[in-house]
Write a protein that holds these residues in place. Sequence first.
Motif, PDB file in Angstrom:
ATOM      1  N   GLU A  30      17.396  -2.234   0.957  1.00 64.70           N
ATOM      2  CA  GLU A  30      17.507  -0.869   0.410  1.00 64.70           C
ATOM      3  C   GLU A  30      16.206  -0.095   0.524  1.00 64.70           C
ATOM      4  N   ASP A  31      16.325   1.166   0.914  1.00 64.57           N
ATOM      5  CA  ASP A  31      15.220   2.106   0.763  1.00 64.57           C
ATOM      6  C   ASP A  31      15.443   2.792  -0.584  1.00 64.57           C
ATOM      7  N   ALA A  32      14.707   2.311  -1.591  1.00 59.99           N
ATOM      8  CA  ALA A  32      14.862   2.838  -2.952  1.00 59.99           C
ATOM      9  C   ALA A  32      13.676   3.724  -3.332  1.00 59.99           C
ATOM     10  N   ALA A  33      13.037   4.317  -2.321  1.00 55.39           N
ATOM     11  CA  ALA A  33      11.810   5.097  -2.542  1.00 55.39           C
ATOM     12  C   ALA A  33      12.036   6.351  -3.384  1.00 55.39           C
ATOM     13  N   GLN A  34      13.314   6.752  -3.540  1.00 54.54           N
ATOM     14  CA  GLN A  34      13.605   7.922  -4.384  1.00 54.54           C
ATOM     15  C   GLN A  34      14.504   7.528  -5.556  1.00 54.54           C
ATOM     16  N   ALA A  35      14.570   6.239  -5.852  1.00 56.34           N
ATOM     17  CA  ALA A  35      15.602   5.792  -6.810  1.00 56.34           C
ATOM     18  C   ALA A  35      15.091   4.791  -7.852  1.00 56.34           C
ATOM     19  N   ALA A  46       0.794  -1.234   0.000  1.00 55.02           N
ATOM     20  CA  ALA A  46       0.000   0.000   0.000  1.00 55.02           C
ATOM     21  C   ALA A  46       0.825   1.283   0.000  1.00 55.02           C
ATOM     22  N   SER A  47       2.091   1.218   0.429  1.00 51.97           N
ATOM     23  CA  SER A  47       2.912   2.443   0.491  1.00 51.97           C
ATOM     24  C   SER A  47       4.381   2.069   0.625  1.00 51.97           C
ATOM     25  N   GLY A  48       5.221   3.072   0.506  1.00 57.69           N
ATOM     26  CA  GLY A  48       6.652   2.855   0.706  1.00 57.69           C
ATOM     27  C   GLY A  48       6.963   2.515   2.157  1.00 57.69           C
ATOM     28  N   LEU A  49       6.264   3.168   3.069  1.00 52.77           N
ATOM     29  CA  LEU A  49       6.454   2.876   4.496  1.00 52.77           C
ATOM     30  C   LEU A  49       6.115   1.411   4.778  1.00 52.77           C
ATOM     31  N   ASP A  50       5.012   0.945   4.226  1.00 50.25           N
ATOM     32  CA  ASP A  50       4.637  -0.463   4.420  1.00 50.25           C
ATOM     33  C   ASP A  50       5.659  -1.415   3.786  1.00 50.25           C
ATOM     34  N   PRO A  60      20.462   1.082   3.884  1.00 53.55           N
ATOM     35  CA  PRO A  60      20.898   2.302   3.195  1.00 53.55           C
ATOM     36  C   PRO A  60      19.737   2.924   2.418  1.00 53.55           C
ATOM     37  N   VAL A  61      19.776   4.225   2.259  1.00 58.01           N
ATOM     38  CA  VAL A  61      18.743   4.938   1.496  1.00 58.01           C
ATOM     39  C   VAL A  61      19.407   5.552   0.268  1.00 58.01           C
ATOM     40  N   HIS A  62      18.845   5.287  -0.900  1.00 54.60           N
ATOM     41  CA  HIS A  62      19.391   5.890  -2.133  1.00 54.60           C
ATOM     42  C   HIS A  62      18.743   7.266  -2.291  1.00 54.60           C
ATOM     43  N   PHE A 103      10.208   0.335  -2.550  1.00 55.90           N
ATOM     44  CA  PHE A 103       9.833   1.456  -3.413  1.00 55.90           C
ATOM     45  C   PHE A 103       8.543   2.105  -2.934  1.00 55.90           C
ATOM     46  N   SER A 104       8.433   3.403  -3.188  1.00 60.37           N
ATOM     47  CA  SER A 104       7.198   4.149  -2.936  1.00 60.37           C
ATOM     48  C   SER A 104       6.693   4.663  -4.276  1.00 60.37           C
ATOM     49  N   PHE A 105       5.381   4.640  -4.449  1.00 61.88           N
ATOM     50  CA  PHE A 105       4.779   5.222  -5.660  1.00 61.88           C
ATOM     51  C   PHE A 105       3.914   6.422  -5.304  1.00 61.88           C
ATOM     52  N   THR A 119      17.716  11.216   6.046  1.00 59.14           N
ATOM     53  CA  THR A 119      16.718  10.538   5.227  1.00 59.14           C
ATOM     54  C   THR A 119      15.353  11.109   5.558  1.00 59.14           C
ATOM     55  N   PHE A 120      14.365  10.679   4.788  1.00 63.01           N
ATOM     56  CA  PHE A 120      12.986  11.012   5.104  1.00 63.01           C
ATOM     57  C   PHE A 120      12.577  10.182   6.326  1.00 63.01           C
ATOM     58  N   ILE A 121      11.736  10.736   7.164  1.00 60.94           N
ATOM     59  CA  ILE A 121      11.355  10.114   8.435  1.00 60.94           C
ATOM     60  C   ILE A 121      10.818   8.683   8.274  1.00 60.94           C
ATOM     61  N   ALA A 122      10.229   8.368   7.115  1.00 62.83           N
ATOM     62  CA  ALA A 122       9.595   7.053   6.926  1.00 62.83           C
ATOM     63  C   ALA A 122      10.581   5.905   7.126  1.00 62.83           C
ATOM     64  N   THR A 123      11.848   6.105   6.767  1.00 69.44           N
ATOM     65  CA  THR A 123      12.827   5.027   6.913  1.00 69.44           C
ATOM     66  C   THR A 123      12.938   4.618   8.375  1.00 69.44           C
ATOM     67  N   ALA A 124      13.029   5.617   9.255  1.00 74.14           N
ATOM     68  CA  ALA A 124      13.125   5.338  10.696  1.00 74.14           C
ATOM     69  C   ALA A 124      11.799   4.825  11.240  1.00 74.14           C
ATOM     70  N   GLY A 178       4.401  12.113  -6.162  1.00 72.87           N
ATOM     71  CA  GLY A 178       5.539  12.964  -6.527  1.00 72.87           C
ATOM     72  C   GLY A 178       6.832  12.218  -6.782  1.00 72.87           C
ATOM     73  N   LYS A 179       6.862  10.900  -6.604  1.00 70.53           N
ATOM     74  CA  LYS A 179       8.103  10.139  -6.853  1.00 70.53           C
ATOM     75  C   LYS A 179       8.344  10.029  -8.368  1.00 70.53           C
ATOM     76  N   ASN A 180       9.526   9.610  -8.770  1.00 68.14           N
ATOM     77  CA  ASN A 180       9.822   9.537 -10.211  1.00 68.14           C
ATOM     78  C   ASN A 180       8.853   8.608 -10.931  1.00 68.14           C
TER      79      ASN A 180
HETATM   80  C1  LIG Z   1       8.643   8.599   0.083  1.00 64.80           C
HETATM   81  C2  LIG Z   1       9.640   7.895   0.910  1.00 64.80           C
HETATM   82  C3  LIG Z   1       9.285   6.839   1.770  1.00 64.80           C
HETATM   83  C4  LIG Z   1       7.870   6.488   2.108  1.00 64.80           C
HETATM   84  O1  LIG Z   1       7.032   6.245   1.042  1.00 64.80           O
HETATM   85  P1  LIG Z   1       5.440   6.425   1.214  1.00 64.80           P
HETATM   86  O2  LIG Z   1       4.895   5.787  -0.013  1.00 64.80           O
HETATM   87  O3  LIG Z   1       5.172   7.889   1.300  1.00 64.80           O
HETATM   88  O4  LIG Z   1       5.027   5.691   2.441  1.00 64.80           O
HETATM   89  C5  LIG Z   1      10.300   6.152   2.419  1.00 64.80           C
HETATM   90  N1  LIG Z   1      11.591   6.491   2.276  1.00 64.80           N
HETATM   91  C6  LIG Z   1      11.971   7.523   1.494  1.00 64.80           C
HETATM   92  C7  LIG Z   1      13.425   7.832   1.359  1.00 64.80           C
HETATM   93  C8  LIG Z   1      11.014   8.272   0.798  1.00 64.80           C
HETATM   94  O5  LIG Z   1      11.401   9.305   0.048  1.00 64.80           O
END
Ligand SMILES: *Cc1c(COP(=O)(O)O)cnc(C)c1O
Length: 364
Positions: free
Chosen positions: A168-173, A71-75, A142-144, A192-194, A98-103, A197-199
């Motif tokens: 990997e946190d590839a939510a921006q990559a 459902a989300s990148g956080l999930d 690691p976060v890209h 990954f997050s969709f 990093t963005f707070i979601a990683t933590a 606003g992501k790529n």
């Molecule tokens: C956007 C993002 C997330 C979380 O993704 P959501 O889909 O908003 O839950 C996690 N890590 C990083 C680095 C992000 O940029």
Amino acid sequence: MNNSKQSNQGTAATPVPFVDLKAQLPQVQNEITARINRVISDTAFILGEDTAGFEKNFSAYIGAPYAAGVASGLDALRLVLTAHDIGPGDEVILPANTFIATALAVTAAGAVPVLCDCNDYYLIDTGLIESKITAKTKAILPVHLYGQCADMDAVRAIAEKHSLFVIEDAAQAHGARYKDQRAGNLSSAGCFSFYPGKNLGAFGDGGLITVQNKEIYQKLLMLRNYGQSKKYYHDTKGVNSRLDTIQAAVLDVKLKYLDAWNHSRNEAAAYYTKCITDAGLPVHTPQISPDSTHIFHLYIIRTPKRDALLSYLTAQNISCGIHYPIPVHLQKCYGNTLGGKGSFPKTESFRPDHPNMRILILRD
Ligand SMILES: *Cc1c(COP(=O)(O)O)cnc(C)c1O
């Protein structure tokens, strides 16, 4: 991109929004509408054909054997930690920058986030990771960040030496490469997050995990769907976190354009860097690691004249912002538990009250 390049200096330019989601619509809207209409006719809204289809196409794009939509990148992050049996009593090392979601994902999985300062690429400083390892450490995350891959050879070498997982946190990559592999295919699993606003963005929330190991993949399929192994048989306490069929259909159409869109972001970034460099401005432009491509989810600059530049760009109708204004360890929700002020000097040197705080000027 936009036509700000052509604008004359001194005159108010065409507005350049921070993110312009309308820009890509003409290219994809008809195709997406047709796909959505098909999902509506099929009425298979949850885990329908398009979800499986997109998972297959996205995993092939990344090069990973499996992918599970959530459902989300956080999930994606929290479920993959659970699937690796990481939870209460465990520690996970991640970058402070990093963005707070990683933590939050580590916390949600029941484990403890352990932060590590960043380097000049704004990515985890691998030289500091070993000093963070304890008997409780289970994984390195690691976060890209901003669209550039962390130094994965160094991360993997440390992980191997200490028998740790790498996730990997590839939510921006989406589509970024490290050497010859794509982000998301450089460790046990890529998250990954969709977010729109992501790529690669959906028409709502969405996420996905690329996975190397079949058992982990099967656990993820259960965890995202109430822990069920088959209908009404719940082997584990799962959650409801599935990638909607409609979102998967949208993403499947957009995936075909991702490389071209990333390419034009790169051209725009190169243009900005050239102009800034040629003008001899007191601005640090993004450094690109020789081992990674950069997909410029964000174009980050630093300047000692930040406030003056912010006002100038704002006057020119160019949206920009401070990114991220408060580091994870100084967020109220964590109190002082992740390290107080001064714990991560590099990350903190980018704080908004610091003269060298980065600002961001490119989004699309
Ligand atoms: C956007 C993002 C997330 C979380 O993704 P959501 O889909 O908003 O839950 C996690 N890590 C990083 C680095 C992000 O940029």
